[in-house]
Scaffold this motif. Structure first.
Motif, PDB file in Angstrom:
ATOM      1  N   PHE A   1      -3.958  -5.297   0.894  1.00  0.00           N
ATOM      2  CA  PHE A   1      -3.261  -4.216   1.586  1.00  0.00           C
ATOM      3  C   PHE A   1      -4.185  -3.646   2.656  1.00  0.00           C
ATOM      4  O   PHE A   1      -5.403  -3.751   2.566  1.00  0.00           O
ATOM      5  CB  PHE A   1      -2.807  -3.117   0.614  1.00  0.00           C
ATOM      6  N   ASP A   2      -3.586  -3.047   3.674  1.00  0.00           N
ATOM      7  CA  ASP A   2      -4.359  -2.502   4.789  1.00  0.00           C
ATOM      8  C   ASP A   2      -4.672  -1.025   4.628  1.00  0.00           C
ATOM      9  O   ASP A   2      -5.605  -0.515   5.249  1.00  0.00           O
ATOM     10  CB  ASP A   2      -3.602  -2.706   6.105  1.00  0.00           C
ATOM     11  N   SER A   3      -3.878  -0.316   3.842  1.00  0.00           N
ATOM     12  CA  SER A   3      -4.095   1.096   3.593  1.00  0.00           C
ATOM     13  C   SER A   3      -3.439   1.447   2.261  1.00  0.00           C
ATOM     14  O   SER A   3      -2.652   0.670   1.725  1.00  0.00           O
ATOM     15  CB  SER A   3      -3.525   1.951   4.729  1.00  0.00           C
ATOM     16  N   LEU A   4      -3.775   2.614   1.752  1.00  0.00           N
ATOM     17  CA  LEU A   4      -3.323   2.995   0.421  1.00  0.00           C
ATOM     18  C   LEU A   4      -2.992   4.476   0.403  1.00  0.00           C
ATOM     19  O   LEU A   4      -3.795   5.298   0.853  1.00  0.00           O
ATOM     20  CB  LEU A   4      -4.441   2.681  -0.578  1.00  0.00           C
ATOM     21  N   ILE A   5      -1.808   4.814  -0.105  1.00  0.00           N
ATOM     22  CA  ILE A   5      -1.422   6.211  -0.307  1.00  0.00           C
ATOM     23  C   ILE A   5      -1.308   6.441  -1.804  1.00  0.00           C
ATOM     24  O   ILE A   5      -0.589   5.718  -2.494  1.00  0.00           O
ATOM     25  CB  ILE A   5      -0.086   6.546   0.386  1.00  0.00           C
ATOM     26  N   LEU A   6      -2.026   7.439  -2.304  1.00  0.00           N
ATOM     27  CA  LEU A   6      -2.029   7.777  -3.728  1.00  0.00           C
ATOM     28  C   LEU A   6      -1.351   9.127  -3.940  1.00  0.00           C
ATOM     29  O   LEU A   6      -1.696  10.106  -3.286  1.00  0.00           O
ATOM     30  CB  LEU A   6      -3.465   7.826  -4.257  1.00  0.00           C
ATOM     31  N   ASN A   7      -0.396   9.154  -4.862  1.00  0.00           N
ATOM     32  CA  ASN A   7       0.386  10.336  -5.178  1.00  0.00           C
ATOM     33  C   ASN A   7      -0.097  10.852  -6.534  1.00  0.00           C
ATOM     34  O   ASN A   7       0.277  10.311  -7.570  1.00  0.00           O
ATOM     35  CB  ASN A   7       1.867   9.932  -5.211  1.00  0.00           C
ATOM     36  N   SER A   8      -0.958  11.864  -6.529  1.00  0.00           N
ATOM     37  CA  SER A   8      -1.511  12.431  -7.764  1.00  0.00           C
ATOM     38  C   SER A   8      -2.038  11.341  -8.690  1.00  0.00           C
ATOM     39  O   SER A   8      -1.565  11.166  -9.810  1.00  0.00           O
ATOM     40  CB  SER A   8      -0.459  13.276  -8.500  1.00  0.00           C
ATOM     41  N   PRO A   9      -3.028  10.582  -8.247  1.00  0.00           N
ATOM     42  CA  PRO A   9      -3.496   9.447  -9.052  1.00  0.00           C
ATOM     43  C   PRO A   9      -4.173   9.886 -10.354  1.00  0.00           C
ATOM     44  O   PRO A   9      -4.858  10.903 -10.405  1.00  0.00           O
ATOM     45  CB  PRO A   9      -4.479   8.733  -8.134  1.00  0.00           C
ATOM     46  N   PHE A  10      -3.977   9.064 -11.377  1.00  0.00           N
ATOM     47  CA  PHE A  10      -4.536   9.288 -12.716  1.00  0.00           C
ATOM     48  C   PHE A  10      -5.951   8.713 -12.733  1.00  0.00           C
ATOM     49  O   PHE A  10      -6.150   7.559 -13.074  1.00  0.00           O
ATOM     50  CB  PHE A  10      -3.616   8.607 -13.728  1.00  0.00           C
ATOM     51  N   LEU A  11      -6.929   9.533 -12.367  1.00  0.00           N
ATOM     52  CA  LEU A  11      -8.313   9.077 -12.252  1.00  0.00           C
ATOM     53  C   LEU A  11      -9.206   9.590 -13.376  1.00  0.00           C
ATOM     54  O   LEU A  11     -10.368   9.197 -13.462  1.00  0.00           O
ATOM     55  CB  LEU A  11      -8.883   9.505 -10.893  1.00  0.00           C
ATOM     56  N   ALA A  12      -8.664  10.474 -14.212  1.00  0.00           N
ATOM     57  CA  ALA A  12      -9.410  11.026 -15.351  1.00  0.00           C
ATOM     58  C   ALA A  12      -8.413  11.623 -16.333  1.00  0.00           C
ATOM     59  O   ALA A  12      -7.354  12.107 -15.928  1.00  0.00           O
ATOM     60  CB  ALA A  12     -10.390  12.104 -14.885  1.00  0.00           C
ATOM     61  N   PHE A  13      -8.757  11.554 -17.614  1.00  0.00           N
ATOM     62  CA  PHE A  13      -7.919  12.211 -18.615  1.00  0.00           C
ATOM     63  C   PHE A  13      -7.982  13.712 -18.391  1.00  0.00           C
ATOM     64  O   PHE A  13      -9.012  14.259 -17.980  1.00  0.00           O
ATOM     65  CB  PHE A  13      -8.406  11.875 -20.031  1.00  0.00           C
TER      66      PHE A  13
ATOM     67  N   THR B   1     -15.469   0.152  -4.089  1.00  0.00           N
ATOM     68  CA  THR B   1     -15.828  -0.087  -2.686  1.00  0.00           C
ATOM     69  C   THR B   1     -14.606  -0.534  -1.885  1.00  0.00           C
ATOM     70  O   THR B   1     -14.687  -1.469  -1.097  1.00  0.00           O
ATOM     71  CB  THR B   1     -16.940  -1.147  -2.581  1.00  0.00           C
ATOM     72  N   LEU B   2     -13.479   0.136  -2.109  1.00  0.00           N
ATOM     73  CA  LEU B   2     -12.293  -0.181  -1.322  1.00  0.00           C
ATOM     74  C   LEU B   2     -12.607   0.129   0.141  1.00  0.00           C
ATOM     75  O   LEU B   2     -13.091   1.219   0.462  1.00  0.00           O
ATOM     76  CB  LEU B   2     -11.097   0.627  -1.808  1.00  0.00           C
ATOM     77  N   ASP B   3     -12.354  -0.826   1.025  1.00  0.00           N
ATOM     78  CA  ASP B   3     -12.731  -0.621   2.425  1.00  0.00           C
ATOM     79  C   ASP B   3     -11.549  -0.276   3.319  1.00  0.00           C
ATOM     80  O   ASP B   3     -11.681  -0.209   4.530  1.00  0.00           O
ATOM     81  CB  ASP B   3     -13.478  -1.842   2.967  1.00  0.00           C
ATOM     82  N   CYS B   4     -10.400  -0.011   2.720  1.00  0.00           N
ATOM     83  CA  CYS B   4      -9.235   0.359   3.519  1.00  0.00           C
ATOM     84  C   CYS B   4      -9.126   1.885   3.579  1.00  0.00           C
ATOM     85  O   CYS B   4      -9.679   2.595   2.738  1.00  0.00           O
ATOM     86  CB  CYS B   4      -7.973  -0.227   2.895  1.00  0.00           C
ATOM     87  N   PRO B   5      -8.403   2.409   4.563  1.00  0.00           N
ATOM     88  CA  PRO B   5      -8.137   3.855   4.592  1.00  0.00           C
ATOM     89  C   PRO B   5      -7.271   4.247   3.394  1.00  0.00           C
ATOM     90  O   PRO B   5      -6.319   3.539   3.048  1.00  0.00           O
ATOM     91  CB  PRO B   5      -7.367   4.050   5.900  1.00  0.00           C
ATOM     92  N   ILE B   6      -7.630   5.360   2.764  1.00  0.00           N
ATOM     93  CA  ILE B   6      -6.920   5.850   1.584  1.00  0.00           C
ATOM     94  C   ILE B   6      -6.520   7.299   1.814  1.00  0.00           C
ATOM     95  O   ILE B   6      -7.352   8.117   2.212  1.00  0.00           O
ATOM     96  CB  ILE B   6      -7.811   5.761   0.327  1.00  0.00           C
TER      97      ILE B   6
ATOM     98  N   ALA C   1       1.983  11.809   9.116  1.00  0.00           N
ATOM     99  CA  ALA C   1       0.869  12.163  10.011  1.00  0.00           C
ATOM    100  C   ALA C   1      -0.330  11.254   9.768  1.00  0.00           C
ATOM    101  O   ALA C   1      -0.972  10.788  10.714  1.00  0.00           O
ATOM    102  CB  ALA C   1       0.479  13.636   9.804  1.00  0.00           C
ATOM    103  N   TRP C   2      -0.635  10.993   8.506  1.00  0.00           N
ATOM    104  CA  TRP C   2      -1.773  10.126   8.187  1.00  0.00           C
ATOM    105  C   TRP C   2      -1.518   8.700   8.655  1.00  0.00           C
ATOM    106  O   TRP C   2      -2.398   8.066   9.257  1.00  0.00           O
ATOM    107  CB  TRP C   2      -2.056  10.163   6.684  1.00  0.00           C
ATOM    108  N   LEU C   3      -0.328   8.190   8.407  1.00  0.00           N
ATOM    109  CA  LEU C   3       0.002   6.830   8.860  1.00  0.00           C
ATOM    110  C   LEU C   3      -0.111   6.713  10.376  1.00  0.00           C
ATOM    111  O   LEU C   3      -0.531   5.681  10.900  1.00  0.00           O
ATOM    112  CB  LEU C   3       1.400   6.420   8.392  1.00  0.00           C
ATOM    113  N   ASN C   4       0.235   7.773  11.087  1.00  0.00           N
ATOM    114  CA  ASN C   4       0.152   7.753  12.552  1.00  0.00           C
ATOM    115  C   ASN C   4      -1.278   7.738  13.064  1.00  0.00           C
ATOM    116  O   ASN C   4      -1.518   7.420  14.224  1.00  0.00           O
ATOM    117  CB  ASN C   4       0.924   8.921  13.148  1.00  0.00           C
TER     118      ASN C   4
END
Length: 185
Positions: free
Chosen positions: A8-20, A100-105, A175-178
């Protein structure tokens, strides 16, 4: 081929589950014990489970605006299993150590968390599932190009938030995608 290097070229995260989102003692001890047991007893259902407050704040049969098949997404959630805790615990450790994801997030999350024991109106303007401080902290470990966007009065699943938060979510994504090469939105 660039696509073969990165799916993928970019990533949008909606309230990601990164910790309990649990007490420090449960996170420091109990989750580790359950994760170890999950290796041998992955199907073992655990007592407790999700609070029904989030489901109640989303579904229109309760306090929410949305209709969905509650057999697919029960208000109380599905049973939590030891193998699931193990898989999530391992993923969290990897994320928190740094990826080390190298895409815009773009990482979107609510302006506040709450943990009401029964439905209260605050559930409709805060994340009742995750701790937004954890999201803010650990989303920066995903890669070197992370943009954080806080959504005022957003719910856990931000796109299901009440207005005007829901419009703010879509405006932030547009806005971010733009800002990305190719002006995709």
């Amino acid at each position: 081929d660039h696509a073969a290097e990165r799916p993928f070229d970019s990533l949008i995260l909606n309230s990601p589950f990164l910790a309990f989102n649990d007490s420090w003692i449960n996170e420091a001890v109990l989750i580790k014990v359950i994760a170890s047991l999950g290796q041998f007893f992955p199907e073992q259902a655990l007592p407790g489970g999700l609070s029904p407050v989030y489901g109640q704040s989303v579904h229109r049969a309760f306090q929410g605006e949305w209709d969905f098949d509650r057999s697919w997404k029960p208000i109380e959630g599905f049973p939590t299993r030891a193998g699931w805790i193990r898989a999530i615990h391992q993923a969290h450790r990897r994320i928190q150590a740094g990826l080390t994801l190298d895409c815009p997030i773009l990482c979107l999350f609510s302006s506040a968390s709450s943990r009401p024991q029964a439905f209260e109106e605050i559930a409709c303007r805060s994340d009742t599932v995750l701790d937004v401080k954890d999201i803010a902290r650990y989303s920066t470990t995903l890669g070197s190009n992370v943009t954080q966007r806080v959504i005022t009065h957003g719910m856990h699943d931000l796109v299901l938030s009440r207005e005007p938060a829901r419009s703010e979510v879509f405006a932030a994504m547009r806005a971010w995608l733009n800002t990305l090469d190719g002006d995709v939105a």
